[in-house]
Write a protein that holds these residues in place. Structure first.
Motif, PDB file in Angstrom:
ATOM      1  N   SER A 134      13.660   2.080   5.106  1.00  0.00           N
ATOM      2  CA  SER A 134      12.385   2.313   4.430  1.00  0.00           C
ATOM      3  C   SER A 134      11.370   1.249   4.833  1.00  0.00           C
ATOM      4  CB  SER A 134      12.594   2.308   2.910  1.00  0.00           C
ATOM      5  OG  SER A 134      11.366   2.464   2.234  1.00  0.00           O
ATOM      6  N   PHE A 135      11.818  -0.010   4.905  1.00  0.00           N
ATOM      7  CA  PHE A 135      10.933  -1.108   5.288  1.00  0.00           C
ATOM      8  C   PHE A 135      10.477  -0.968   6.744  1.00  0.00           C
ATOM      9  CE2 PHE A 135      10.226  -5.277   7.165  1.00  0.00           C
ATOM     10  CZ  PHE A 135       9.344  -5.879   6.257  1.00  0.00           C
ATOM     11  N   LEU A 136      11.433  -0.751   7.649  1.00  0.00           N
ATOM     12  CA  LEU A 136      11.087  -0.675   9.074  1.00  0.00           C
ATOM     13  C   LEU A 136      10.118   0.473   9.357  1.00  0.00           C
ATOM     14  CD1 LEU A 136      14.612  -1.325  10.655  1.00  0.00           C
ATOM     15  CD2 LEU A 136      12.660  -2.891  10.634  1.00  0.00           C
ATOM     16  N   LEU A 137      10.345   1.608   8.710  1.00  0.00           N
ATOM     17  CA  LEU A 137       9.485   2.765   8.957  1.00  0.00           C
ATOM     18  C   LEU A 137       8.136   2.614   8.259  1.00  0.00           C
ATOM     19  CD1 LEU A 137      12.154   5.618   8.645  1.00  0.00           C
ATOM     20  CD2 LEU A 137      11.248   4.578  10.727  1.00  0.00           C
ATOM     21  N   TRP A 150      19.724  -5.566  -0.571  1.00  0.00           N
ATOM     22  CA  TRP A 150      19.098  -4.395   0.061  1.00  0.00           C
ATOM     23  C   TRP A 150      20.175  -3.406   0.501  1.00  0.00           C
ATOM     24  CZ3 TRP A 150      13.978  -4.499   3.074  1.00  0.00           C
ATOM     25  CH2 TRP A 150      13.040  -5.287   2.404  1.00  0.00           C
ATOM     26  N   SER A 151      19.863  -2.137   0.387  1.00  0.00           N
ATOM     27  CA  SER A 151      20.762  -1.083   0.849  1.00  0.00           C
ATOM     28  C   SER A 151      20.356  -0.639   2.257  1.00  0.00           C
ATOM     29  CB  SER A 151      20.697   0.123  -0.101  1.00  0.00           C
ATOM     30  OG  SER A 151      19.422   0.747  -0.013  1.00  0.00           O
ATOM     31  N   TYR A 152      21.186   0.205   2.842  1.00  0.00           N
ATOM     32  CA  TYR A 152      20.875   0.782   4.150  1.00  0.00           C
ATOM     33  C   TYR A 152      19.538   1.520   4.086  1.00  0.00           C
ATOM     34  CZ  TYR A 152      21.655   3.559   8.437  1.00  0.00           C
ATOM     35  OH  TYR A 152      21.554   4.128   9.673  1.00  0.00           O
ATOM     36  N   GLY A 157       0.792  -1.226   0.000  1.00  0.00           N
ATOM     37  CA  GLY A 157       0.000   0.000   0.000  1.00  0.00           C
ATOM     38  C   GLY A 157       0.821   1.270   0.000  1.00  0.00           C
ATOM     39  N   CYS A 158       2.156   1.139   0.076  1.00  0.00           N
ATOM     40  CA  CYS A 158       3.000   2.342   0.120  1.00  0.00           C
ATOM     41  C   CYS A 158       3.277   2.841  -1.292  1.00  0.00           C
ATOM     42  CB  CYS A 158       4.306   2.071   0.876  1.00  0.00           C
ATOM     43  SG  CYS A 158       5.536   1.151  -0.069  1.00  0.00           S
ATOM     44  N   SER A 159       3.727   4.084  -1.412  1.00  0.00           N
ATOM     45  CA  SER A 159       3.986   4.702  -2.721  1.00  0.00           C
ATOM     46  C   SER A 159       5.417   4.494  -3.197  1.00  0.00           C
ATOM     47  CB  SER A 159       3.688   6.203  -2.646  1.00  0.00           C
ATOM     48  OG  SER A 159       4.512   6.826  -1.656  1.00  0.00           O
ATOM     49  N   ASP A 160       6.256   3.874  -2.376  1.00  0.00           N
ATOM     50  CA  ASP A 160       7.670   3.672  -2.719  1.00  0.00           C
ATOM     51  C   ASP A 160       7.800   2.448  -3.630  1.00  0.00           C
ATOM     52  OD1 ASP A 160      10.394   3.229  -2.854  1.00  0.00           O
ATOM     53  OD2 ASP A 160      10.753   3.601  -0.722  1.00  0.00           O
ATOM     54  N   PRO A 212      18.566   9.824  15.128  1.00  0.00           N
ATOM     55  CA  PRO A 212      18.290   8.395  14.871  1.00  0.00           C
ATOM     56  C   PRO A 212      19.047   7.871  13.644  1.00  0.00           C
ATOM     57  CG  PRO A 212      16.259   9.600  15.272  1.00  0.00           C
ATOM     58  CD  PRO A 212      17.337  10.632  15.128  1.00  0.00           C
ATOM     59  N   ALA A 213      19.258   6.570  13.612  1.00  0.00           N
ATOM     60  CA  ALA A 213      20.033   5.930  12.543  1.00  0.00           C
ATOM     61  C   ALA A 213      19.417   6.141  11.167  1.00  0.00           C
ATOM     62  CB  ALA A 213      20.164   4.437  12.829  1.00  0.00           C
ATOM     63  N   TYR A 214      18.086   6.212  11.097  1.00  0.00           N
ATOM     64  CA  TYR A 214      17.451   6.354   9.788  1.00  0.00           C
ATOM     65  C   TYR A 214      17.712   7.723   9.154  1.00  0.00           C
ATOM     66  CZ  TYR A 214      13.698   8.514  12.612  1.00  0.00           C
ATOM     67  OH  TYR A 214      12.983   9.295  13.487  1.00  0.00           O
ATOM     68  N   MET A 215      18.339   8.646   9.888  1.00  0.00           N
ATOM     69  CA  MET A 215      18.648   9.971   9.344  1.00  0.00           C
ATOM     70  C   MET A 215      20.044  10.043   8.718  1.00  0.00           C
ATOM     71  SD  MET A 215      16.866  12.547  12.122  1.00  0.00           S
ATOM     72  CE  MET A 215      17.008  13.950  10.998  1.00  0.00           C
ATOM     73  N   LEU A 216      20.786   8.934   8.745  1.00  0.00           N
ATOM     74  CA  LEU A 216      22.086   8.905   8.075  1.00  0.00           C
ATOM     75  C   LEU A 216      21.857   8.980   6.568  1.00  0.00           C
ATOM     76  CD1 LEU A 216      25.204   8.492   8.417  1.00  0.00           C
ATOM     77  CD2 LEU A 216      24.769   6.062   8.015  1.00  0.00           C
ATOM     78  N   THR A 217      22.425   9.993   5.914  1.00  0.00           N
ATOM     79  CA  THR A 217      22.139  10.214   4.493  1.00  0.00           C
ATOM     80  C   THR A 217      22.997   9.353   3.572  1.00  0.00           C
ATOM     81  OG1 THR A 217      23.691  12.074   4.457  1.00  0.00           O
ATOM     82  CG2 THR A 217      21.360  12.575   4.871  1.00  0.00           C
TER      83      THR A 217
END
Length: 507
Positions: A175-178, A168-170, A9-12, A218-223
């Motif tokens: 993206s999956f967890l969030l 899978w990339s970082y 259901g996500c747009s990604d 948070p870790a998910y903000m690592l670019t």
């Protein structure tokens, strides 16, 4: 099933494709091996947390496809035999999260207190185990040579390693967890991006929150996902590095900006080597890299041959932070760039469903060739870089980016999109400052002075060129510290009063 519904259901679109491929591997494993002879290696980290929920979704879909409707509610949690190698050096948060997760999803846990190899040997002697799900990703130290189904290494107990998230990339992991809104270990919200033992893991300094002392984002903000393991270092070394930066009078941000990253440029084209056309893209890209603080260490033009491309990529990818390739991209017989990249990394070309979907939308019915061949990308190492301004995503294979531009205007667009795309890895540093001084003095007259200047200003690049042998000599001074560049220029002009004048960089 909540995981399947959340992703579909996500747009990604990238996330949906990665998810679809991963759950297919899970379903395939359950079709190949008896359920009681399959195990899941769980360590409480982000990758194995992703894998847990992929296994749950894959098992649910496997049972659904098999028509096992009566047990649908019972299989949502997939009571798969779960192995946890508990270590006295593990973070308490990891242990707590692991046992809490096992309890939440009703996983039959087998805790092992020995090393991985010895533990597996004992485990496989007690219970027949033909396959083990493992959360290995490309880029992990043990991922070299692995595929989605890989037999265990020689000298190890015999079993099949099943790697659903190998490609899978970082970014994909987060993206999956969030997207699925599942719980993960709390350490990731404290700046940890890759968790090992308490002795060799610290928060990632790139996530340091400058507004609050000892606080991390948070870790998910690592670019830049390539820097995921930047926190895997000795804690004592981390302190020494911080002290070193402080002793040089720079904070973390300034130190990061002063770092000079290096790039190589590879142009693929027989027509350039034959003199039929000129390479203008290489020079234009050099200027663009220079403007964001990157230095270009090497520019090469190679033939439209797989081996020629592979040899150049092999040499550059291990010495430079980033490699850019122009040319040789498309359906023609001479378009061999991606095959060369694949050979350089020792992987094969394989169909990429997401890229094929883009090609289908772009070309429609206007192309009569084999669209699948154009969608063959290096397997397991490819990341598609999306941007709304691009008709097709750019192709990144670890630190090698293949550009589709055929002229400078197209390069301008692709470059702006790369800078706007976090996954490109193009970290902008302090730009280079340059000064160009012209003189009619001879090389012999200024050579001794320039030699001494190079020694005194070792942090400033000092080079020379002439437009013609009889024309003026131009001295180029380039560095990241503008004050040092100006000081070097001033010392040179004082050495030859009235003999130097500032000129345009193009002259």
């Amino acid at each position: 099933m909540e995981i399947d519904e959340a992703v579909r259901g996500c747009s990604d679109r990238r996330m949906r494709t990665k998810y679809g491929n991963a759950v297919y591997v899970v379903q395939r494993a359950f079709a190949l091996y008896p359920f009681e002879e399959v195990a899941f290696s769980f360590n409480g980290g982000k990758d194995s947390t992703v894998l847990l929920h992929l296994i749950r979704a894959g098992y649910y879909l496997y049972k659904k496809d098999a028509g096992d409707v009566a047990q649908m509610d019972a299989v949502k949690n997939c009571p798969l035999r779960t192995i946890y190698f508990e270590s006295p050096c593990a973070f308490p948060e990891i242990n707590s999260f692991t046992y809490e997760t096992v309890s939440t999803y009703g996983l039959p846990l087998e805790t092992i207190h020995s090393d991985f190899k010895s533990g597996l040997e004992g485990l496989l002697k007690e219970k027949p185990t033909k396959a083990i799900f493992i959360g290995t990703r490309i880029g992990d130290p043990n991922a070299v040579g692995q595929e989605q189904f890989s037999p265990s290494s020689p000298g190890w107990p015999p079993f099949m390693r099943v790697n659903p998230i190998l490609d899978w990339s970082y970014r994909d992991v987060w993206s999956f967890l969030l997207t699925c809104k599942v719980k993960y270990c709390s350490l990731y919200d404290q700046g940890y991006t890759s968790i090992g033992s308490i002795h060799d893991t610290v928060p990632n300094a790139l996530l340091s929150d400058s507004s609050t002392e000892k606080s991390f984002r948070p870790a998910y903000m690592l670019t830049d996902g390539r820097l995921e393991r930047a926190g895997r270092t000795k804690k004592t070394n981390h302190k020494m590095e911080m002290n070193s930066v402080a002793s040089n009078g720079m904070n973390n941000i300034e130190g990061e900006q002063m770092i000079s990253r290096a790039a190589s440029i590879i142009v693929v084209g027989d027509e350039i080597l034959f003199g039929t056309t000129e390479d203008k893209l290489g020079a234009a890209l050099c200027k663009k890299l220079h403007a964001i603080g990157w230095r270009v260490s090497h520019v090469a033009v190679v033939r439209n041959e797989i081996d020629s491309v592979a040899e150049e990529v092999e040499r550059c990818k291990s010495t430079d932070d980033m490699v850019f390739i122009f040319g040789g991209l498309g359906p023609l017989h001479s378009d061999v760039s991606l095959a060369g990249v694949a050979k350089a990394f020792g992987v094969r070309l394989a169909p990429d469903e997401e890229f094929e979907d883009y090609l289908s939308q772009l070309m429609g019915n206007n192309y009569s060739g084999d669209r699948n061949e154009m969608a063959l990308l290096p397997e397991g190492i490819t990341e598609l870089l999306h941007h709304k301004k691009l008709p097709l995503p750019l192709i990144k294979c670890r630190n090698v980016i293949t550009l589709a531009a055929t002229n400078v205007d197209e390069l301008d667009t692709e470059w702006d999109c790369l800078l706007d795309t976090q996954e490109s890895g193009l970290v902008q540093a302090k730009p280079f400052e340059s000064k160009h001084l012209g003189t009619t003095l001879s090389d012999v007259q200024i050579a001794p002075v320039l030699a001494k200047l190079c020694l005194e200003f070792s942090d400033v690049y000092i080079g020379c060129h002439r437009i013609s042998r009889a024309g003026p000599l131009v001295v180029n001074l380039t560095g990241k510290d503008n004050q040092r560049v100006e000081a070097a220029a001033e010392k040179l002009t004082r050495s030859f009063e009235g003999q130097f004048s500032q000129v345009d960089s193009c002259k």
